[in-house]
Design a protein around this motif. Sequence first.
Motif: not given
Length: 468
Positions: A88-90, A95-97, A112-114
């Motif tokens: 998992k990656l946050y 959660d990046v998913e 751009e939002e990220v």
Amino acid sequence: MGDNYEAFTAENDRLIDKLSEEKAFYRSKAKILSKTDIIPDSLYIEKDVKRGLRNANGTGVIVGLTKVGDVIGYDFDEQGNKIAIDGKLYYRGYDVEDLFNNCVKENRFGFEEVTYLLLFGELPSKEELSEFTKLLGAKRELPKGFARDMILTAPSKSIMNKLARSVLAMYSYDDNPDDTSIENVLRQSISLIGHFPALIAYGFQAKRSSFDNESLHLHNPIPELSTAENILRMIRPTGEYTDIEAKLLDLSLILHAEHGGGNNSTFTTHLVSSSGTDTYSAISAAVGSLKGPRHGGANIAVINMMHDLVHHVKDITNEAQVEDYLVKVLKGDANDRSGLIYGLGHAIYTISDPRATLLKSMARKLAESKGLEDSFHLYEFIENRGASLYKEVKGIDKPMPANVDLYSGFVYRALNIPVDIATPLFATARLSGWCAHRLEEIITGRRLMRPAYNGVQPYLEYVPIAKR
């Protein structure tokens, strides 16, 4: 004329002899160093040194705390043994998913939002995102004369080398470069994030023109376009791209934007920032770290391996032929003789790399839209068979999931993105995470990082030069 020619020939021979002598000097000293600088593995064990900042079980040594990103790849049982789990990656707790899938569902650009999320720690409202996107757009164009003086005048065969130098050169165009206040570092960070597409695109065009004998195509960035759109527009001679190409690249940028504080380039950002230095020095150092083949440069290793495979396997749809090639790779008889199948395995992820899983879903759709199903199945076969081949050929029995580099290599190839651009694209995405971590180090670190090395060289008595 004859005398001049003989003089020229004599001088040329002298220079060649001098270069040969210098090369021989370096070779002889390198042989000496390769022996004198060796430290036995037993000493590392005896002194309980965490080589590579890794614990004995392969986990990373905890050196800091972060709110920016979290990478989950394993758990521990009651006895303290590692347990393999799905990765998992946050990003800032999200959660990046979910971030990825929302952009797919709404069919919109999301990098751009990220970036906003990573920098400011919260998701933007529609109005905040619009304001931030306009601010980034205003930073797309490089300072006046920068492309000519700093990029085209001194091109490099390595786009990453050129990128690092360009970031350092930005210091000279900043009226307030050394101010490390939060407000000023934010200004510098957003400016660099805005500039990066032009920096990599112009560095790429300069390299093509100077070293590959290709025509020079320089397109101005367009403020209203996304990061992904500007990149594709500026690296391509015609400036043309499709909406699906840009959105696929955007999704790839999202997945590369952040990966916790412990990856080498982000740790470099923390380390260098802890000294109190300027933003340009810190980010340039991170670029240099990412350039390394053991870190960001690994995506190029995958691309090169696949190129070698296609060159040496007659039928890529024949799994037996592909497997024979992979066995040769593991035995060190094929590709770069490293004995590694690139794109498999990760320092943290055990069962799965969530970025690779999401990229694979992109890659499958891309393959279907471009008629590249056979090529996609080749990557999928490597993912499915690679781990068992590691066990059969090398006796390595541990999880070897596909990592982000495997399917990013396919996506870049399908998008006709040149190999030279692969790692610079990684840097463009990861810059958002680097800047967020730099701000965090300045705000909450507040202490110079100073790890220790044990000296193991025996003390010697000085010998006067006349007696040596």
